[in-house]
Enzyme design. Sequence first.
Site, PDB file in Angstrom:
ATOM      1  N   ASP A  64      -2.557   6.400  -3.473  1.00 24.61           N
ATOM      2  CA  ASP A  64      -1.385   5.795  -2.832  1.00 24.61           C
ATOM      3  C   ASP A  64      -0.839   4.698  -3.737  1.00 24.61           C
ATOM      4  OD1 ASP A  64      -3.449   4.000  -2.436  1.00 24.61           O
ATOM      5  OD2 ASP A  64      -2.815   3.416  -0.434  1.00 24.61           O
ATOM      6  N   SER A 124       0.813  -1.206   0.000  1.00 19.30           N
ATOM      7  CA  SER A 124       0.000   0.000   0.000  1.00 19.30           C
ATOM      8  C   SER A 124       0.861   1.277   0.000  1.00 19.30           C
ATOM      9  CB  SER A 124      -0.949  -0.031   1.195  1.00 19.30           C
ATOM     10  OG  SER A 124      -1.879   1.004   1.153  1.00 19.30           O
ATOM     11  N   ASP A 163      -1.022   1.511  -4.002  1.00 16.07           N
ATOM     12  CA  ASP A 163      -1.852   0.452  -4.576  1.00 16.07           C
ATOM     13  C   ASP A 163      -3.208   0.953  -5.053  1.00 16.07           C
ATOM     14  OD1 ASP A 163      -2.984   0.777  -2.034  1.00 16.07           O
ATOM     15  OD2 ASP A 163      -3.527  -1.335  -1.878  1.00 16.07           O
ATOM     16  N   ASP A 180      -5.879   2.453  -3.644  1.00 18.43           N
ATOM     17  CA  ASP A 180      -7.162   2.351  -2.943  1.00 18.43           C
ATOM     18  C   ASP A 180      -7.413   3.508  -1.987  1.00 18.43           C
ATOM     19  OD1 ASP A 180      -5.427   1.724  -0.881  1.00 18.43           O
ATOM     20  OD2 ASP A 180      -6.377  -0.175  -0.358  1.00 18.43           O
TER      21      ASP A 180
END
Length: 450
Positions: free
Chosen positions: A246, A107, A248, A250
Site C-alpha cells: 500500500d 496509508s 506507506d 506496511d
Amino acid sequence: MARKYFGTDGVRGRVGQAPITPEFIMRLGHAAGVTLAAREHLPHGERPAVLIGKDTRVSGYMLEAALEAGFAAAGVDVMLAGPVPTPAVAYLTRALRLQAGVVISASHNPFFDNGIKFFSAGGAKLPDAVELEIEQRLEQPMGCVDSARLGRARRIDDAAGRYIEFCKSTFPNELDLRGLRIALDCAHGAAYHIAPAVFHELGAEVVPVGVEPNGLNINDGVGATRPENLRNAVLANAADLGIALDGDGDRLIMVDRAGEIYDGDKLLYVIARARHAEGRLEGVVGTLMSNLGFEHAIGRLGVPFARARVGDRYVLETLHERGWKLGGENSGHIICLDRHTTGDGIVSALQVLAALKQRGEELAGACADLAFYPQRLINVRLSAAFDWQSDRDIAAARASAEAELGDSGRVLLRPSGTEPLLRVMVEGRDATQVERLAEQIAEAVKQASE
C-alpha cells in the site's frame, strides 16, 4: 480519558481541513517535541532528536515543513529521511538511537488525505499514555525555546540504502530469489524506490508496477487495496507471483501465477505453517475480522490463537501481552516480531517467499489445507444517539443466529470508528445460511434504530 485527535493509527484526515492543517501540524510537532524532551534524560546540552519520513503525497512537503518548525521551536533536532515506508521510519529510529520517529502518511487512503503517526525510540507505536500527554499539551499555547536552544534539521542521504539492507537481512542467507519473476506493485507510494531494489538484489527478476509517483496518484487504482491491478500484471507478464504494497509500505497482498489473490490471513498462514515446522511458533494473533477457517487451520497445527481488536496496534499489543511473535490482519498488515518491531509489507513478503523456498512450494500448495468460511458483512447506518448494545431485539436476533450456527460459525457486531455505522458480520460453513442470518440481524438493527 478519550483521545481527541489520535485514532488507532495516529492523526489522520483530509488535507486543509482540521486537524490536517499547517497550523495544527506545527502545534502537534511542538507538543510532541515538548513531551519527548520532558520524558528524556539526556546528557546536559544534548537535544532530543526525531526522524521524519513521508510517503509520496504532494501535501507531504507542506506537512514536513510544519512538523519541522514545531519540533525546532520545542528544541528538538530533526532528521529528514524523505519518502520511505512507514516501517523504515520504525527501523531507522531504533538504528540511529533517536528519541522518536514520525511518519507523514495516510496509508492506503487517496492523495487528498494525509496523517501523522509516531514511533517510540524502540521502533514501536507510541503508548496511549504518551499520545494523551501530547494531546493535553496541544490545549496549551505554543511557545518557543531560546534561540540558542532551537532544534536543527538535516537530511539523511542514505536512509533508503540503510533500510534496503535491513530488509534483505531478514531473508535467510542460504536462500535467494534467482529464477523468480515477480510483479511488484508499489502503489506509487513510499516503497517505489526501495522495494524493487530489495527483490532485485536478492536475485529476482522484477516487473515494477506503480513506481511513478507524481504526488497525486498514490493508491489510485494500484497497490494492496486494488489487487486486480497486480493480477493483471502477473498474467500479462507471465510472472511467477505478484506482490502488492500500500501507499506507506506496511500492508501486503500477493497473487499467484494463476491470478489467485492471497489476503493477509492466507499469507499469515503460510508464514505460521513454516514457523511451526521449524518448531518456533508459540502462538498466532489475528483480529475480530480474521476468517474462522483461518482460526481452525491454526488450531489444526496445534498452535494457540487469539483475536485482537481490528487495527495493527492492537495485534501488536496482544503479541506483547502473550509473548508471541506472529500476528496480522486479513487486510494485509502482518507483524513478524522476530524480524521487525512493526508490520512491514516488504519484510512480510520476504518471509512468505522464504517459506515457499524452504518447502519447495507455491502459494496454492502452501494454502491447500486452508479453507475459508463464507462471510457476509452488512453496514447498517445508525443515528448518533442510538444505543445498539442495550437493545433487546438486536440482542435476541444475535443470540438466535449464534444458537443456529453453533460451533460452525460466529456473529460479530462492530461499530465503525469513522462513520455512524454498525458492521454486521456473520460467518459459517454454509453460504446460504450465512447470508440469511446476516440479513436477519441487519434488519433487526434497522428496525430498532428507526
